[in-house]
Design a protein around this motif. Structure first.
Motif, PDB file in Angstrom:
ATOM      1  N   GLY B 348     -26.677  33.628 -38.863  1.00  0.00           N
ATOM      2  CA  GLY B 348     -25.972  32.674 -38.123  1.00  0.00           C
ATOM      3  C   GLY B 348     -26.666  31.915 -37.256  1.00  0.00           C
ATOM      4  O   GLY B 348     -26.129  30.808 -37.221  1.00  0.00           O
ATOM      5  N   GLN B 373     -10.478  23.285 -27.829  1.00  0.00           N
ATOM      6  CA  GLN B 373     -11.216  24.641 -27.783  1.00  0.00           C
ATOM      7  C   GLN B 373     -11.600  24.173 -29.774  1.00  0.00           C
ATOM      8  O   GLN B 373     -12.742  25.211 -29.670  1.00  0.00           O
ATOM      9  CB  GLN B 373     -10.301  25.434 -28.081  1.00  0.00           C
ATOM     10  N   ILE B 374     -11.717  23.987 -30.648  1.00  0.00           N
ATOM     11  CA  ILE B 374     -11.542  23.597 -32.043  1.00  0.00           C
ATOM     12  C   ILE B 374     -13.036  23.890 -32.068  1.00  0.00           C
ATOM     13  O   ILE B 374     -14.019  23.717 -32.494  1.00  0.00           O
ATOM     14  CB  ILE B 374     -11.225  23.259 -32.708  1.00  0.00           C
ATOM     15  N   GLU B 377     -15.703  25.462 -29.456  1.00  0.00           N
ATOM     16  CA  GLU B 377     -16.198  26.759 -30.328  1.00  0.00           C
ATOM     17  C   GLU B 377     -18.027  26.727 -30.851  1.00  0.00           C
ATOM     18  O   GLU B 377     -18.750  27.954 -30.269  1.00  0.00           O
ATOM     19  CB  GLU B 377     -15.077  27.161 -31.561  1.00  0.00           C
ATOM     20  N   ALA B 378     -18.184  25.995 -31.192  1.00  0.00           N
ATOM     21  CA  ALA B 378     -19.150  25.821 -32.019  1.00  0.00           C
ATOM     22  C   ALA B 378     -19.988  26.037 -30.257  1.00  0.00           C
ATOM     23  O   ALA B 378     -21.458  26.600 -30.697  1.00  0.00           O
ATOM     24  CB  ALA B 378     -19.396  23.804 -31.724  1.00  0.00           C
ATOM     25  N   VAL B 380     -19.546  27.700 -27.837  1.00  0.00           N
ATOM     26  CA  VAL B 380     -19.258  28.838 -27.946  1.00  0.00           C
ATOM     27  C   VAL B 380     -20.016  30.224 -28.194  1.00  0.00           C
ATOM     28  O   VAL B 380     -20.931  30.836 -27.555  1.00  0.00           O
ATOM     29  CB  VAL B 380     -17.832  30.013 -27.255  1.00  0.00           C
ATOM     30  N   ILE B 381     -20.192  30.021 -29.757  1.00  0.00           N
ATOM     31  CA  ILE B 381     -21.062  30.802 -30.380  1.00  0.00           C
ATOM     32  C   ILE B 381     -22.550  29.786 -30.614  1.00  0.00           C
ATOM     33  O   ILE B 381     -23.604  31.232 -30.662  1.00  0.00           O
ATOM     34  CB  ILE B 381     -20.216  30.122 -32.522  1.00  0.00           C
ATOM     35  N   HIS B 382     -22.928  28.891 -30.117  1.00  0.00           N
ATOM     36  CA  HIS B 382     -24.619  29.107 -29.917  1.00  0.00           C
ATOM     37  C   HIS B 382     -24.161  27.831 -28.750  1.00  0.00           C
ATOM     38  O   HIS B 382     -24.219  27.217 -28.405  1.00  0.00           O
ATOM     39  CB  HIS B 382     -24.844  28.205 -30.829  1.00  0.00           C
ATOM     40  N   ARG B 428     -15.829  18.477 -35.406  1.00  0.00           N
ATOM     41  CA  ARG B 428     -16.834  19.830 -35.366  1.00  0.00           C
ATOM     42  C   ARG B 428     -17.566  20.358 -35.539  1.00  0.00           C
ATOM     43  O   ARG B 428     -18.495  21.159 -35.114  1.00  0.00           O
ATOM     44  CB  ARG B 428     -15.455  20.773 -35.847  1.00  0.00           C
ATOM     45  N   LEU B 432     -22.689  21.115 -33.664  1.00  0.00           N
ATOM     46  CA  LEU B 432     -23.523  21.838 -34.153  1.00  0.00           C
ATOM     47  C   LEU B 432     -24.931  20.875 -34.059  1.00  0.00           C
ATOM     48  O   LEU B 432     -25.941  21.561 -34.420  1.00  0.00           O
ATOM     49  CB  LEU B 432     -23.344  22.572 -35.021  1.00  0.00           C
TER      50      LEU B 432
END
Lengths: 324, 540
Positions: B348, B373-374, B377-378, B380-382, B428, B432
């Motif tokens: 992850g 949001q799309i 989201e990157a 939010v996860i990292h 997207r 990251l």
């Protein structure tokens, strides 16, 4: 064919494209949350009426017992099976009186609380447990999934009413136990539907895209999978609402559900059954209440299905015009 | 009166939708003669398929409506004919084949029966119909035709299914065959075979062939004349050679300019050490070996293309490296650490360095999430990449970087065109700040002109940000323009690897040679040479 033309982009990639985009863009930029929901509700007249009716039912359930408890339990032998639409006994008797001369209107309002408590409790409980287990069964490994599914098979292999009869015979018949029993018997429906949908949705590309970004399992399940299957679950839940109300009345009829003097709509229907030939209104009015409630829930859920889906939402936002 | 076999005059079709009337085609005219191949060329939404649907009486009315024009078949106006009359013509005199043969073959009947049924539906006897079906299956080159008659559609490959569709369409010796994107779903080598089969059959029967396509290469290979459509209008008509060399309409020129495979080839530099080292990667499904031990290196900032036909295992590499599936054996070292043995938690964390852009942006973007949001989201996860306060600013920046505008952030994926959606998917991936982006057929679902734009965008990002790309594709011309090095794969193995120049100018492996010869070029003259080369290869 019509699909390919309405969604066509033309040769240039740069311009905003579909008619939906043109319509929806100013709205999405506009008012926030609640006002937007209200506006979409107003756009669908049937959904609006349903919502209003449900608000009234809920108000009855909350406030009714505070004001009408006495009136609903006072017997008045001169008003036995009083026909509806006669005002000489007072407004409370507008829907007629029951076999003991109690005003039906007051009793229906009173019964709303128990009915809603049981139906909403059972439906919410079974949906919550069923869909959680379904998500686990669909997303976790094969073993866990198999165990959960066999569990559902066990529940389903008993006729649900028989199971309820056995359990309620052993436990004391109370609202809590009734909710518990009805919830358990309805779990497999949500479980199986959820699992089937999860198995399909988890293979979709956007779930894999989230995996590639490093999203946790919890995030994938709640952010990506659940919103897709929620409309299906809500639709089943509203249909199940009516079933639960009737199952409850059947149990009450057998004497192992709600006990008099507590009342529910289902119980009123089954009590009125004996008088169907000479006093139809005893069963008719509570029956009508059940029908209207489930129908309202149904209409509201189909509105919600459109409103929750960004690709469909424009239908409500352009002012309720029907698409052919 | 007309002496053309089929003539469409001033045809206008519109569709009534909730958003008002959509004019699909607007006063188009063309004609088709006996023994001729006419190509209708256009991108999605140009209305190229609408006239064929009108000929076959396939337009749903309503919402569709034919507002003007006539369709003359041997001088008779089909639009005035009764439904019964048209049903008798369909299949018998005019028949059609489609892009997706699996979707148009009934999965529960054997194929022999389905081919014979066309004949029986038009009043032939059973025995005669079966004999004809057998002859047709032999003619279109189905191996062991007699045994194959009892098989079901799923037991055939994509190319064979398209051959079966052709056999079914030809069951009654039609005068006109309409082929709607007949080879789009097929591999290049199979595409070439199907096109030459159509050509042979046309020579034998003298039928008129109407070829609807978006592919300039198909036009150059097979058409006698072509009609170019844009936005429901015919913008230009001519032979492929005329169109290629003397296009007058700006749209035709744009289309020709967008065709890939003409730019300068890139020369790989011997750069820094490898960031991804894949060694002996294997994957089998049950007894089937999808990947039979693949080894390669990737360097920082390099673009490595993996080409091959469907089933060659090229996408499997991406899925194994990103742990969307577990490898059977082998290693994939990312900056020295083996990705294949990481725990999900460790993986992850690593995932932010390796991102992927999928083939179909319609499916790879969550329809329930807004663009903001799309992309966010990157983070939010990292959460360590960017503090929340800076998200709106960065989303706007990323949208700008991929050629969209910041106000698009509030919209949902369905409000964009295919090319725009793919840009969102790229934004997207960029969110990251990865070192490697894997593009799995990232441009093959897009129209040619949009494909060129997306490739330009990827090239720009590569130069500006120094991102390495693992570019998986079946389309050789795109690879030629974009990649530094190429791996050619066949049946789960790498058959050849080298620099772009090496692969395209001196291919060594026979499979690479065949693949290059089967590719279609938009220049009819180049295409004629290719065809000669292909025949020479087939002769060996």
């Amino acid at each position: 064919m019509s699909n390919s033309t309405t969604h066509s982009t033309g040769p240039t990639d740069q311009q905003a494209v579909t008619p939906e985009a043109a319509v929806a863009a100013p709205v999405t930029g506009g008012p926030s949350g609640l006002r937007r929901i209200l506006r979409m509700l107003v756009a669908d007249k049937l959904a609006l009426l349903s919502a209003l009716f449900l608000v009234i039912v809920i108000l009855c359930a909350i406030l009714g017992p505070l004001f009408l408890a006495e009136m609903a339990s006072d017997t008045n032998l001169r008003a036995r099976n009083a026909p509806p639409f006669e005002l000489e006994r007072g407004f409370a008797y507008i829907l007629g009186g029951d076999a003991l001369g109690r005003p039906l209107l007051a009793r229906i309002v009173m019964a709303a609380r128990n009915t809603m408590l049981i139906a909403a409790g059972a439906v919410a409980g079974s949906m919550l447990i069923g869909s959680t287990l379904g998500l686990i069964a669909g997303y976790a490994g094969r073993w866990t999934g198999e165990v959960i599914m066999r569990l559902a098979d066990v529940i389903m292999s008993f006729p649900s009413l028989l199971l309820a009869v056995i359990v309620l015979y052993m436990l004391a018949p109370s609202i809590g136990n009734l909710v518990l029993v009805l919830a358990i018997t309805r779990i497999p429906i949500y479980l199986r539907t959820t699992r089937a949908e999860v198995l399909e949705v988890r293979k979709r590309m956007f779930v894999q895209a989230a995996t590639v970004m490093g999203a946790s399992r919890r995030r994938i399940i709640f952010r990506h999978i659940l919103p897709v299957i929620l409309p299906t679950l809500l639709t089943i839940a509203t249909l199940d609402f009516a079933f639960v109300m009737l199952a409850e009345s059947a149990l009450s009829f057998l004497g192992i559900g709600i006990q008099a003097p507590e009342i529910t709509w289902g119980l009123m229907v089954s009590q009125g059954r004996a008088y169907l030939t000479n006093a139809w209104w005893l069963a008719f009015w509570p029956g009508l209440a059940i029908i209207l409630t489930t129908m309202s829930l149904n209409l509201l859920s189909s509105w919600m299905r459109v409103a929750l889906n960004p690709t469909q939402r424009w239908r409500l936002e352009i002012g309720g015009k029907k698409n052919d | 009166m007309t002496d053309h076999l089929l003539e469409v005059r001033d045809l206008s079709v519109q569709f009534h939708t909730a958003q008002g009337i959509v004019r699909a085609v607007n006063g188009i005219s063309w004609h088709l003669d006996r023994g001729e191949t006419l190509a209708i060329l256009g991108e999605s939404g140009s209305g190229k398929s609408v006239s064929a649907s009108a000929i076959m009486n396939l337009i749903d009315m309503p919402p569709g409506e034919i507002t003007s024009g006539e369709i003359l078949f041997e001088g008779r106006d089909l639009l005035k004919a009764s439904d019964e009359e048209r049903r008798r013509l369909n299949g018998k005199r005019i028949s059609m084949i489609f892009q997706d043969p699996l979707g148009h073959l009934n999965p529960v009947y054997p194929v022999g029966w389905q081919i014979a049924e066309t004949a029986m539906a038009h009043g032939r006897g059973k025995a005669e119909a079966y004999d004809r079906a057998l002859a047709l299956m032999e003619r279109v080159g189905i191996p062991d035709a007699r045994a194959s008659m009892g098989k079901y559609p799923h037991q055939f490959s994509g190319g064979q299914r398209q051959r079966l569709m052709i056999a079914m369409a030809l069951a009654l010796k039609p005068d006109i065959l309409i082929a709607d994107e007949p080879t789009t779903a097929l591999d290049v080598t199979v595409q070439a075979e199907v096109l030459s089969l159509l050509e042979e059959l046309q020579e034998e029967t003298g039928m008129g062939l109407l070829l609807i396509t978006h592919d300039l290469g198909v036009v150059a290979e097979a058409a006698d004349r072509a009609v170019v459509m844009e936005g429901g209008l015919v913008v230009e008509t001519g032979t492929p050679r005329e169109l290629y060399h003397n296009a007058t309409h700006p749209y035709t020129r744009k289309l020709l300019a967008a065709a890939p495979g003409k730019g300068a080839m890139r020369e790989p530099e011997d750069g820094p050490e490898a960031i991804l080292e894949v060694r002996d990667l294997k994957k089998d499904y049950g007894g089937f070996e999808a990947l039979k031990g693949v080894s390669f290196d990737m360097h920082a900032g390099e673009t490595l293309a993996v080409v091959g036909e469907s089933g060659s295992g090229k996408s499997t590499i991406a899925r194994l490296v990103l742990r969307l599936e577990e490898a059977s054996s082998g290693t994939a070292r990312w900056k020295g650490e083996d990705l294949l043995t990481k725990s999900p938690r460790q993986m992850g964390k690593l995932r932010r360095q390796l991102q992927m852009v999928f083939q179909d942006p319609t499916q790879s973007l969550n329809p329930h999430m807004s663009v903001f949001q799309i992309i966010s989201e990157a983070w939010v996860i990292h959460p360590d990449i960017l503090p929340k306060a800076r998200w709106p600013e960065r989303v706007a920046e990323l949208l700008d970087q991929v050629g969209l505008s910041p106000e698009h952030a509030k919209r949902y994926p369905h409000q964009f065109s295919g090319g725009q959606r793919q840009r969102i998917a790229i934004a997207r991936a960029l969110a990251l700040e990865p070192d490697l982006i894997i593009c799995d057929e990232a441009v093959s679902a897009l129209d040619v002109s949009i494909q060129a734009q997306v490739i330009d965008l990827l090239g720009k990002l590569r130069d500006e940000l120094g991102i390495a790309f693992l570019f998986i594709a079946h389309d050789l011309p795109v690879v030629r323009d974009f990649a530094d090095r190429v791996l050619v794969m066949q049946r789960g193995e790498i058959v050849e690897q080298g620099s772009v120049r090496q692969i395209f100018e001196q291919p060594c492996a026979p499979y690479t040679q065949r693949l290059l010869a089967a590719g279609l070029d938009s220049d009819p003259d180049v295409q004629a040479d290719r065809r000669a080369a292909r025949l020479a290869l087939a002769g060996n």
